[in-house]
Design a protein around this motif. Structure first.
Motif, PDB file in Angstrom:
ATOM      1  N   LYS A 219      32.764  42.905   6.400  1.00 32.26           N
ATOM      2  CA  LYS A 219      33.357  41.950   5.310  1.00 32.26           C
ATOM      3  C   LYS A 219      32.741  40.442   6.068  1.00 32.26           C
ATOM      4  O   LYS A 219      32.646  40.377   7.304  1.00 32.26           O
ATOM      5  CB  LYS A 219      34.772  41.922   5.203  1.00 32.26           C
ATOM      6  N   ASP A 221      32.654  36.066   6.331  1.00 31.93           N
ATOM      7  CA  ASP A 221      33.096  34.879   5.968  1.00 31.93           C
ATOM      8  C   ASP A 221      32.423  33.611   6.226  1.00 31.93           C
ATOM      9  O   ASP A 221      32.423  33.519   7.594  1.00 31.93           O
ATOM     10  CB  ASP A 221      34.890  34.584   6.494  1.00 31.93           C
ATOM     11  N   SER A 523      29.625  47.422  -0.007  1.00 29.08           N
ATOM     12  CA  SER A 523      30.711  48.001   1.020  1.00 29.08           C
ATOM     13  C   SER A 523      31.781  46.945   1.115  1.00 29.08           C
ATOM     14  O   SER A 523      32.660  47.276   1.703  1.00 29.08           O
ATOM     15  CB  SER A 523      30.030  48.051   2.361  1.00 29.08           C
ATOM     16  N   THR A 524      31.516  45.585   0.652  1.00 33.35           N
ATOM     17  CA  THR A 524      32.576  44.652   0.727  1.00 33.35           C
ATOM     18  C   THR A 524      33.001  44.203  -0.605  1.00 33.35           C
ATOM     19  O   THR A 524      33.961  43.528  -0.703  1.00 33.35           O
ATOM     20  CB  THR A 524      32.155  43.537   1.690  1.00 33.35           C
ATOM     21  N   GLN A 526      31.337  41.850  -2.243  1.00 29.68           N
ATOM     22  CA  GLN A 526      31.137  40.682  -2.202  1.00 29.68           C
ATOM     23  C   GLN A 526      29.806  40.134  -2.938  1.00 29.68           C
ATOM     24  O   GLN A 526      28.909  40.998  -2.933  1.00 29.68           O
ATOM     25  CB  GLN A 526      31.103  39.912  -0.726  1.00 29.68           C
ATOM     26  N   ASP A 540      33.859  36.019  -2.896  1.00 30.86           N
ATOM     27  CA  ASP A 540      34.708  37.265  -2.856  1.00 30.86           C
ATOM     28  C   ASP A 540      35.072  37.225  -4.269  1.00 30.86           C
ATOM     29  O   ASP A 540      35.624  36.498  -4.784  1.00 30.86           O
ATOM     30  CB  ASP A 540      35.905  36.994  -2.102  1.00 30.86           C
TER      31      ASP A 540
END
Length: 585
Positions: A219, A221, A523-524, A526, A540
């Motif tokens: 993940k 950011d 996988s995330t 995003q 996101d």
């Protein structure tokens, strides 16, 4: 007042000068049409009609009213029109290449406005002053048009312009010298011994052609930890995306009179090899260069040029294995934006769109020899790419064309199923998207949205198609959409939207992300988006909301190329530069 006096300030016996309001109505109508066609929320075919036919009709009406409703003498109005037309023709002859259509779309309306301003400033003056005022206004427009070049046209249909004598990015690149690559056999033994072990991103939109990043990534950011730039290098113009296989990056670009299939070291950006094809395609809206993305399969790079030259190259050193010129061999008509199909490989076949005579629409070639294996008729233009999908045990080649989506047997070209969509004359552009073992999302045409269809098979191998729903909540133009956990994410013109695949209902829409191309990190969940203005955004997404988690301004020119993620790195390019960013781990 003496009507025979050539210096008289009256026209047709009135002491009020020329009448302004009839031509002003036309000018305001033209301004209104421009405000409509610069808005991407309108249908593109409708916008194009307003741009071209609207400019022609308004210009014609302006001239008619200038002659019959302005209270100008016929001598003044006709001399003015004649002078403006002659100056426009001279300007067009002296204009930069590929700007002829710009005179119709932008030049006519601007000249009309400038002529009216000239009339407004001189409408109570002498006939000579009126002619001079109107002609001078239009002459300034024609002079300006002759001194600029159109770099490209943005999604708003507004042009990106530059002074014509300024060198282009391509000319600056060519001035640096020839495209030099190391001699593999002499200077780069390690590169010469390269073998394809990792298929990170082997073709257009990744492993399955769906824009999905399948490698496991954590993940992210970017507000807390943004990506780090590893390298940046100039490239020639072109709208190709990139392919990455075992540390090598493959793309296509233009260098002067040559289209290049280029191989770079994905770790450093240094050139490894290049193959030159003497060919150049260029048009006003998107400029020069190839449009398709190279495809890697079994040690071979398959590349399709903007003028329909299909090549098979050894991925190790770029050696030409075979070549087919589809415009020459099959009378393939050159589309307005060039050939854009990225080759797809299945079994012994490599398939592209040709749009040639007779059955030579979609053609499958033997991937080893280049011999024709099967054909399917289709004329006109097609800017999408065939896409491999698997439903149950059946592999299929799913093809979008004008008015329909088809599923073909990739070995024989046999049509397994066909779903009619909508034909308003607009060509296929975006890709379908498989959701599961039975269903897929297909585009229904420009401004017509998308639909969800389910496939069923029978013991006789005949396939049935059932449309479950269609929606205009997402109307992709040239922006391909993404699928994740029961929802489709993509562009509805200038909005980024989320649509529920159960019923096609809109979950949310946002205008804050710009206009661009995107990939999905599986996988995330995003989305990594490259906006048209060169900004990369991390978003996101969920059925409830979208949230931007940082952005990086990477490129400074128009970006229409699809970004890719391979080996934990993000690669982006446009017609000027290519950049590699290391994603935070």
């Amino acid at each position: 007042m003496d009507p025979t006096n050539p210096q008289s300030t009256t026209v047709n016996g009135s002491g009020n000068g020329a009448r302004l309001w009839p031509t002003l109505l036309v000018v305001l109508t033209q301004v209104g049409l421009v405000t409509i066609w610069i808005s991407p929320s309108n249908e593109n075919l409708f916008r194009l009609m307003l741009m071209t036919l609207g400019a022609l009709l308004c210009s014609f009406m302006f001239m008619i009213l200038l002659v019959f409703a302005s209270r100008l003498t016929w001598r003044v109005s006709l001399l003015t029109i004649l002078a403006i037309v002659i100056l426009g023709i001279i300007s067009g002859i002296c204009a930069a290449p590929f700007t002829a259509i710009a005179y119709l779309i932008y030049g006519f309306p601007l000249a009309m406005v400038a002529t009216w301003i000239g009339l407004a400033l001189t409408h109570k003056r002498s006939a000579k002053s009126q002619i001079l005022g109107m002609v001078s206004g239009a002459a300034l427009v024609w002079l300006g048009m002759s001194q600029i070049r159109i770099e490209r046209v943005q999604w708003s249909f507004l042009p990106v312009v530059a002074l014509r004598w300024q060198p282009t990015a391509e000319e600056k690149l060519l001035a640096q010298g020839p495209f030099e690559t190391p001699k593999l056999s002499e200077n780069n033994a390690q590169a010469a011994a390269w073998s394809a072990e990792r298929l990170e991103w082997p073709g257009f939109r990744g492993l399955r052609g769906d824009g999905r990043v399948t490698e496991p990534l954590p993940k992210m950011d970017w507000q807390q930890k943004p990506p780090k730039e590893l390298w940046r290098r100039p490239v020639g113009p072109g709208w190709s995306s990139m392919s990455v296989v075992s540390g090598r990056l493959f793309t296509q670009e233009q260098r002067g009179g040559y289209e290049l299939v280029s191989c770079y070291n994905a770790e450093t950006g240094e050139p490894v090899w290049q193959h030159k094809e003497q060919s150049r395609f260029e048009e006003m809206q998107s400029g020069a260069g190839p449009r398709a993305t190279p495809t890697f399969a079994n040690g071979i790079i398959y590349a399709y040029g903007a003028k329909a030259v299909l090549m098979a190259l050894d991925a190790t050193d770029g050696k030409l294995l075979w070549r087919r010129d589809l415009m020459l061999e099959f009378n393939a008509a050159l589309p307005i934006w060039g050939f854009c199909t990225s080759p797809v490989v299945y079994g012994d076949n490599v398939v592209v769109f040709a749009g040639g005579d007779g059955e030579n629409g979609f053609i499958a070639f033997d991937k080893t020899t280049g011999e024709v294996r099967w054909r399917m008729s289709e004329r006109g233009m097609n800017f999408s790419s065939p896409q491999l999908m698997k439903f149950g045990e059946q592999s299929m080649l799913v093809i979008n064309k004008t008015g329909a989506t088809l599923g073909l047997d990739p070995n024989s070209g046999k049509v397994l199923w066909q779903q009619e969509t909508f034909s308003n004359g607009s060509p296929a552009i975006v890709q379908p998207q498989q959701l599961n073992d039975t269903g897929l999302i297909i585009p229904f045409g420009d401004d017509k949205g998308v639909g969800y269809i389910e496939l069923t098979s029978a013991p006789d191998a005949n396939w049935g198609v059932q449309e479950k729903w269609r929606t205009r909540s997402i109307k992709p133009w040239y922006n391909d959409y993404l699928y994740h956990d029961g929802h489709v994410y993509g562009f509805d013109k200038q909005f980024f939207v989320c649509v529920d695949t159960q019923d096609g209902s809109l979950k949310w829409k946002s205008r804050k992300f710009g206009f661009g191309q995107a990939v999905l990190v599986q996988s995330t969940g995003q989305v990594v988006m490259l906006s048209e203005d060169g900004e990369v955004r991390l978003i996101d997404v969920s059925p409830v909301e979208s949230k931007q988690l940082g952005s990086v301004q990477v490129l400074n020119d128009t970006c229409w190329n699809h970004p890719i993620i391979a080996g934990g790195r993000l690669y982006v390019r446009n017609s000027v530069e290519m950049v590699c960013l290391e994603l935070p781990q």
